[in-house]
Design a protein around this motif. Sequence first.
Motif, short mmCIF file in Angstrom:
data_model
loop_
_atom_site.label_atom_id
_atom_site.label_comp_id
_atom_site.label_asym_id
_atom_site.label_seq_id
_atom_site.Cartn_x
_atom_site.Cartn_y
_atom_site.Cartn_z
N ARG A 201 -10.80 -9.21 16.11
CA ARG A 201 -10.53 -8.40 14.91
C ARG A 201 -11.31 -8.91 13.69
N ARG A 408 -1.08 -6.04 16.97
CA ARG A 408 -2.01 -5.08 16.38
C ARG A 408 -1.30 -4.23 15.33
N ARG A 409 -0.08 -3.79 15.66
CA ARG A 409 0.68 -2.99 14.72
C ARG A 409 0.96 -3.79 13.45
N ASP A 412 -2.40 -4.36 11.46
CA ASP A 412 -2.84 -3.14 10.78
C ASP A 412 -2.06 -2.96 9.47
#
Length: 419
Positions: A201, A408-409, A412
């Motif tokens: 990322r 990831r959630r 973000d």
Amino acid sequence: MVLNTPATDTPLGRGIKHIGIGKYGSKPLPPDLLAECRTALADPMSHPLQRGAFWGALLAKGPTPEERTLEELIGKGAFSHPTFFINKICPGLPDRLLPIATKLVRGGHLQVTEAEQLGDYLFGQSDCEVFRALAASILRVRHETNDEYLGLMRAAERTFSPGFGSMSCADRPLVQLAEPFDGVEHSYLITPLLAQFFQKRGYGAVSLVGRSGGPKFTLNALDLYMNLGCQFLQSNHELDTPLANYGWVLDQKALSPALNRWVERRQIIIKRPFLATLEKVLNPCHAQILVTSVFHITYQMKMAELALLAGFDGVIVLKRGLEGSLAPSTSRASGVLCAVRTPRGHLFFQHFEGDSPAFASFRTQTETEYDQPQALDNARLVRQFMQEGHTTDADFDNRVHFAHALYRRGLDWIEGQLR
């Protein structure tokens, strides 16, 4: 002094396990154990750390009338006269620490500067081990405040090796991963694969590891990274050289010899003192985001608050990971709490629950348990997943994919808040 028997097998060790549970749930000592502890407390050869931890747990819990008879070993009315009590059990304690010691015995909470002064002593080389254990035990049983953690944090930062000073040479924002250093006994760790995820990322990943202070001793992240043959970070100056796969790994032994010395103390004290929480939120590499975990849901917000106090801009705290690790549970109510401090100084918090419909495909009825998981096997699974995207263990693969989706959630959301 060295214990000749396991810490949990001594009379005082069994007493600490019984009364050092916490302010909600500690039980009175049964008569036979009370008698054994009385004998051990009167024995000058009993371990000073266990004596201190026992006295601290007893006072923080609040002694029953039967347990109050133990004060006869010190002097009549000792439990009601903190200064007398401290002078008797810690005769070598410096005068400057006496007000802090008596405040702890009375049940008071320390201000930041007082906790900082206490931390300097706890991490120092002075002789009074009874007091070190007494203070750690009291803080643990009655629960530490954020002010106390902040003071202890500042003291801990002063013990860092010179290579971990005020500068960071990283050419990208860093994510720090830190889970309980005592690791797991019935599952495999996925920490390097999470580090790889954050690297993909665009972050640099730093995993904080160290020897286990207990109560688990089977497998931890330090064991895993050693079996992966990683090169351990020795200075923040090394952060200008990006590492592939899972980034950098920082062993507590290299970060702070003073903190590392506490590992043996923690094994003797038995119950997890303030360091079990504090060592995960220290920010020696000046990372932007902390990824950490708690098993007890009540500590999730505490960890988020401490991370922001430690200088992180964002934090992801996993609740109810497998055995408290960064690996989410697929059968229990797992999930993450995310927190940020925006450039304007505003604080925002957000929960993402693991049992939401978005994660339904990862859910299972039970967890696969492994008997005495070995670091070598764990390292093999990590390597295989890194190279092929899957392993021969379907449960391991599912957990990694779930973790990637869950983190990831959270990431973000954090990135959206920090823009």
